[in-house]
Design a protein around this motif. Structure first.
Motif, PDB file in Angstrom:
ATOM      1  N   HIS A  74     -21.480   9.342  -1.140  1.00 23.17           N
ATOM      2  CA  HIS A  74     -20.032   8.974  -1.636  1.00 23.17           C
ATOM      3  C   HIS A  74     -19.483  10.577  -1.739  1.00 23.17           C
ATOM      4  CE1 HIS A  74     -19.954   4.629  -0.944  1.00 23.17           C
ATOM      5  NE2 HIS A  74     -21.152   4.672  -1.848  1.00 23.17           N
ATOM      6  N   MET A  75     -19.585  11.529  -0.848  1.00 24.04           N
ATOM      7  CA  MET A  75     -19.229  12.969  -1.157  1.00 24.04           C
ATOM      8  C   MET A  75     -17.765  12.992  -0.515  1.00 24.04           C
ATOM      9  SD  MET A  75     -21.099  16.402   0.392  1.00 24.04           S
ATOM     10  CE  MET A  75     -22.377  16.376  -0.668  1.00 24.04           C
ATOM     11  N   PRO A  76     -16.905  13.338  -1.534  1.00 26.29           N
ATOM     12  CA  PRO A  76     -15.407  13.397  -1.037  1.00 26.29           C
ATOM     13  C   PRO A  76     -15.180  14.395  -0.204  1.00 26.29           C
ATOM     14  CG  PRO A  76     -15.821  14.429  -3.313  1.00 26.29           C
ATOM     15  CD  PRO A  76     -17.243  13.995  -3.048  1.00 26.29           C
ATOM     16  N   LEU A  77     -14.566  13.815   1.096  1.00 24.91           N
ATOM     17  CA  LEU A  77     -14.258  14.693   2.093  1.00 24.91           C
ATOM     18  C   LEU A  77     -12.958  14.513   2.512  1.00 24.91           C
ATOM     19  CD1 LEU A  77     -15.422  16.938   4.502  1.00 24.91           C
ATOM     20  CD2 LEU A  77     -15.927  14.829   5.815  1.00 24.91           C
ATOM     21  N   ALA A  78     -12.137  15.707   2.986  1.00 29.41           N
ATOM     22  CA  ALA A  78     -10.910  15.408   3.209  1.00 29.41           C
ATOM     23  C   ALA A  78     -10.951  15.570   4.897  1.00 29.41           C
ATOM     24  CB  ALA A  78     -10.075  16.620   2.567  1.00 29.41           C
ATOM     25  N   VAL A  79     -10.233  14.751   5.491  1.00 33.50           N
ATOM     26  CA  VAL A  79     -10.008  14.856   6.961  1.00 33.50           C
ATOM     27  C   VAL A  79      -8.857  15.223   7.523  1.00 33.50           C
ATOM     28  CG1 VAL A  79     -10.474  13.719   9.269  1.00 33.50           C
ATOM     29  CG2 VAL A  79     -12.078  13.313   7.247  1.00 33.50           C
ATOM     30  N   VAL A  80      -8.347  16.378   8.299  1.00 36.34           N
ATOM     31  CA  VAL A  80      -6.986  16.794   8.843  1.00 36.34           C
ATOM     32  C   VAL A  80      -6.976  16.200  10.146  1.00 36.34           C
ATOM     33  CG1 VAL A  80      -5.591  18.682   8.991  1.00 36.34           C
ATOM     34  CG2 VAL A  80      -7.088  18.436   7.094  1.00 36.34           C
ATOM     35  N   SER A  81      -5.755  15.570  10.561  1.00 37.80           N
ATOM     36  CA  SER A  81      -5.852  15.041  11.824  1.00 37.80           C
ATOM     37  C   SER A  81      -4.254  15.345  12.211  1.00 37.80           C
ATOM     38  CB  SER A  81      -6.361  13.754  12.345  1.00 37.80           C
ATOM     39  OG  SER A  81      -7.349  13.722  11.975  1.00 37.80           O
ATOM     40  N   SER A  82      -3.712  15.469  13.549  1.00 33.86           N
ATOM     41  CA  SER A  82      -2.432  15.597  13.656  1.00 33.86           C
ATOM     42  C   SER A  82      -1.549  14.119  13.592  1.00 33.86           C
ATOM     43  CB  SER A  82      -2.363  16.012  15.113  1.00 33.86           C
ATOM     44  OG  SER A  82      -2.918  15.160  15.959  1.00 33.86           O
ATOM     45  N   THR A  83      -2.242  13.062  13.747  1.00 36.54           N
ATOM     46  CA  THR A  83      -1.072  11.906  13.437  1.00 36.54           C
ATOM     47  C   THR A  83      -2.259  10.747  12.815  1.00 36.54           C
ATOM     48  OG1 THR A  83      -2.221  11.047  15.572  1.00 36.54           O
ATOM     49  CG2 THR A  83      -0.189  12.318  15.693  1.00 36.54           C
ATOM     50  N   ALA A  84      -1.464  10.064  12.330  1.00 34.38           N
ATOM     51  CA  ALA A  84      -2.213   8.689  11.338  1.00 34.38           C
ATOM     52  C   ALA A  84      -3.250   8.184  12.249  1.00 34.38           C
ATOM     53  CB  ALA A  84      -1.166   7.882  10.936  1.00 34.38           C
ATOM     54  N   ALA A  85      -3.085   7.822  13.376  1.00 36.39           N
ATOM     55  CA  ALA A  85      -4.006   7.278  14.518  1.00 36.39           C
ATOM     56  C   ALA A  85      -5.318   8.034  14.571  1.00 36.39           C
ATOM     57  CB  ALA A  85      -3.319   7.211  15.753  1.00 36.39           C
ATOM     58  N   GLN A  86      -5.080   9.515  14.873  1.00 35.32           N
ATOM     59  CA  GLN A  86      -6.133  10.260  14.909  1.00 35.32           C
ATOM     60  C   GLN A  86      -6.890  10.430  13.797  1.00 35.32           C
ATOM     61  OE1 GLN A  86      -7.061  12.225  17.464  1.00 35.32           O
ATOM     62  NE2 GLN A  86      -5.339  12.000  19.223  1.00 35.32           N
ATOM     63  N   ALA A  87      -6.412  10.430  12.717  1.00 34.22           N
ATOM     64  CA  ALA A  87      -6.980  10.566  11.265  1.00 34.22           C
ATOM     65  C   ALA A  87      -7.893   9.195  11.189  1.00 34.22           C
ATOM     66  CB  ALA A  87      -6.174  10.480  10.067  1.00 34.22           C
ATOM     67  N   GLU A  88      -7.463   8.135  11.361  1.00 36.79           N
ATOM     68  CA  GLU A  88      -8.354   6.966  11.346  1.00 36.79           C
ATOM     69  C   GLU A  88      -9.359   6.893  12.231  1.00 36.79           C
ATOM     70  OE1 GLU A  88      -7.293   2.151  11.970  1.00 36.79           O
ATOM     71  OE2 GLU A  88      -5.816   3.265  11.777  1.00 36.79           O
ATOM     72  N   ARG A  89      -8.899   7.421  13.525  1.00 35.10           N
ATOM     73  CA  ARG A  89     -10.342   7.398  14.570  1.00 35.10           C
ATOM     74  C   ARG A  89     -11.292   8.428  14.096  1.00 35.10           C
ATOM     75  NH1 ARG A  89      -9.408  10.116  20.865  1.00 35.10           N
ATOM     76  NH2 ARG A  89     -11.893   9.705  21.319  1.00 35.10           N
ATOM     77  N   ALA A  90     -10.934   9.532  13.435  1.00 32.40           N
ATOM     78  CA  ALA A  90     -11.989  10.357  13.149  1.00 32.40           C
ATOM     79  C   ALA A  90     -12.778  10.051  11.811  1.00 32.40           C
ATOM     80  CB  ALA A  90     -11.060  11.746  12.516  1.00 32.40           C
ATOM     81  N   ALA A  91     -12.036   9.243  10.999  1.00 32.83           N
ATOM     82  CA  ALA A  91     -12.578   8.660   9.854  1.00 32.83           C
ATOM     83  C   ALA A  91     -13.659   7.462  10.138  1.00 32.83           C
ATOM     84  CB  ALA A  91     -11.546   7.925   8.934  1.00 32.83           C
ATOM     85  N   SER A  92     -13.140   6.980  11.198  1.00 34.09           N
ATOM     86  CA  SER A  92     -14.359   5.767  11.809  1.00 34.09           C
ATOM     87  C   SER A  92     -15.247   6.265  12.539  1.00 34.09           C
ATOM     88  CB  SER A  92     -13.343   4.660  12.564  1.00 34.09           C
ATOM     89  OG  SER A  92     -12.983   5.430  14.004  1.00 34.09           O
ATOM     90  N   GLN A  93     -15.147   7.385  13.014  1.00 36.50           N
ATOM     91  CA  GLN A  93     -16.311   7.825  13.660  1.00 36.50           C
ATOM     92  C   GLN A  93     -17.258   8.651  12.668  1.00 36.50           C
ATOM     93  OE1 GLN A  93     -14.240  10.858  16.369  1.00 36.50           O
ATOM     94  NE2 GLN A  93     -14.275   9.371  18.104  1.00 36.50           N
ATOM     95  N   LEU A  94     -16.798   9.347  11.790  1.00 29.88           N
ATOM     96  CA  LEU A  94     -17.562   9.829  10.673  1.00 29.88           C
ATOM     97  C   LEU A  94     -18.429   8.693   9.850  1.00 29.88           C
ATOM     98  CD1 LEU A  94     -15.319  12.580   9.428  1.00 29.88           C
ATOM     99  CD2 LEU A  94     -17.688  12.920  10.031  1.00 29.88           C
TER     100      LEU A  94
END
Length: 361
Positions: free
Chosen positions: A50-70
Motif C-alpha cells: 500500500h505504498m502511496p503513489l500519485a498518478v498524474v493524468s490529463s483527464t479524470a478518465a485517463q487517471a481512472e484508466r491508469a489507476a486500473s491498469q496499475l
C-alpha cells in the motif's frame, strides 16, 4: 534431626541460587528474542505494501484508466492518489505525502512517462518503486524516465546517517538511566533526575552530532540537529526511568529482576522503533503494523525530523515534532506520579498493635 534440617536448608539455598541464575539470564534472553523476532518479522521480506503513489493524468478518465491498469498489474502494492498537475505531484513527493509520482503518456506524450521520487526519503522504497514501475511501463511499451527531486548527498549515499543519529540519541538516554540506577540510585528521584538527565541529553545531542557530522563526515553541517538530539535523548531517558520506577518492586526481593525494567523501555524505543522508523527498510515495504507505529513512536518521529532538516528544507516538521513532544512531556509527568505513595503511607503509619500506650501519671 539437625542433619535433616541442614539438608533442607541446603536444598532451599540451591533452589534459590538456581532461580537467581535463571533471572539473570531472563533479561538477555528476552532482549535477543525481541530483537530477532520483531526486526526479522518487519524486514525479512520487504515488498511494496500500500505504498502511496500519485498518478498524474490529463483527464479524470485517463487517471481512472491508469489507476486500473496499475492496480491490475501490481495488486495491493500501491495506494493510488489522482493528481491534476505535475507541480502538485512534485510537491507531494517533497512533503513525503507520497513516495513517488507517476506521470503517464496522457501527459508526457505517446510512449513517454516520468517517475518523480525522493531518494533522501529512503533508498529501499525508491529502488522498489522504480523497479516495479519500470516493469509496468515495459509491458505497456512506454519509456520511463526517473527524476530524483531530493537525492542523497555523496557523503550519505546509502541514507543510513539519520538512522544512526536517531539510534545514538535515543540509546544515550536509555543507557544513562540503566547506569545511574545502579551507580547513583539517589539521582533517580524525579527532581534531581530531570536536571541531571536534561544536562546529559544536551551533551549527547552535541556529541552524537559532532561524531556523525564533523568527525565522520556523514552529514554536512546543520547544528540545529543538536537541539533535536537533546530532545530525543531526554525522551529516551524519561521513558526508561518511568519503567524503571514502575517495575522497581521486582528488584526488592531479587536484584536480578531489576534489570527486567529495561525490557519494555528498550522494546518501545528501539526494538519496535528501528523497523517502524523507515531508516533501514521503508515502512511501506513492511507489514501494516509498522506503518501504523511509524506515526506514533518517538524514534520514527526523530528520524523523520532529522531527514526533513537535512534533505527537505524542513518541510512538514510539525507532525513529527508534535509526536516527539507528546512522548517527552507525557513521560515527564508520569515520572512525577508517586507510584508507591499508598505503600509508603502504610509503611510510615504507626502500628496500632505494637505502638505503646501512653501511661498516665
Amino acid at each position: 534431626m539437625s542433619s535433616t534440617t541442614s539438608g533442607q536448608h541446603a536444598v532451599a539455598r540451591s533452589q534459590s541460587l538456581l532461580a537467581k541464575y535463571a533471572m539473570v539470564g531472563l533479561f538477555p534472553f528476552l532482549m535477543v528474542v525481541m530483537i530477532v523476532g520483531v526486526m526479522l518479522t518487519a524486514m525479512h521480506q520487504p515488498a511494496p505494501n500500500h505504498m502511496p503513489l500519485a498518478v498524474v493524468s490529463s483527464t479524470a478518465a485517463q487517471a481512472e484508466r491508469a489507476a486500473s491498469q496499475l492496480t491490475a498489474a501490481t495488486g495491493e502494492a500501491f495506494e493510488l492518489r489522482s493528481v491534476g498537475t505535475e507541480a502538485e505531484a512534485r510537491e507531494l513527493v517533497l512533503k513525503r505525502e507520497v513516495v513517488g509520482a507517476y506521470v503517464g503518456p496522457s501527459v508526457r506524450g505517446q510512449g513517454q512517462a516520468v517517475l518523480y521520487v525522493a531518494g533522501a526519503a529512503g533508498t529501499s522504497q525508491t529502488q522498489a518503486l522504480t523497479s516495479v514501475l519500470t516493469g509496468f511501463t515495459i509491458a505497456q511499451s512506454v519509456d520511463l524516465q526517473t527524476e530524483d527531486l531530493a537525492p542523497l548527498p555523496p557523503e550519505d549515499g546509502s541514507g543510513v546517517s539519520t538512522l544512526y543519529l536517531t539510534l545514538g540519541w535515543i540509546l544515550s538516554g536509555a543507557i544513562f538511566v540503566l547506569v545511574i540506577g545502579t551507580a547513583a540510585p539517589q539521582l533517580m528521584r524525579p527532581r534531581p533526575f530531570v536536571v541531571v538527565s536534561a544536562g546529559w541529553a544536551v551533551f549527547m545531542g552535541f556529541a552524537v552530532w559532532l561524531m556523525i557530522g564533523p568527525i565522520i563526515g556523514a552529514i554536512d553541517g546543520h547544528p540545529e540537529l543538536i537541539g533535536l538530539g537533546a530532545l530525543a535523548s531526554f525522551t529516551g531517558a524519561l521513558v526508561t526511568a518511568f519503567f524503571t520506577r514502575l517495575l522497581s518492586p521486582l528488584g526488592k526481593h531479587n536484584a536480578a529482576l531489576a534489570q527486567i525494567a529495561a525490557v519494555p523501555a528498550i522494546g518501545l524505543l528501539v526494538i519496535l522503533g528501528v523497523p517502524s522508523s523507515g531508516g533501514a527498510v521503508s515502512v511501506w515495504m513492511e507489514p501494516s503494523l509498522f506503518q501504523w507505529l511509524h506515526d506514533i513512536l518517538p524514534m520514527p518521529a526523530v528520524l523523520e525530523t532529522a531527514r526533513s532538516i537535512l534533505y527537505f528544507d524542513a518541510r512538514t516538521l510539525g507532525g513529527h515534532i508534535t509526536t516527539l513532544l507528546i512522548w517527552l512531556f507525557g513521560f515527564l509527568l508520569l515520572n512525577f506520579i508517586p507510584l508507591t505513595r499508598k505503600n509508603s503511607a502504610k509503611a510510615t503509619a504507626p502500628d496500632p498493635v505494637t505502638e505503646p500506650t501512653p501511661v498516665s501519671v
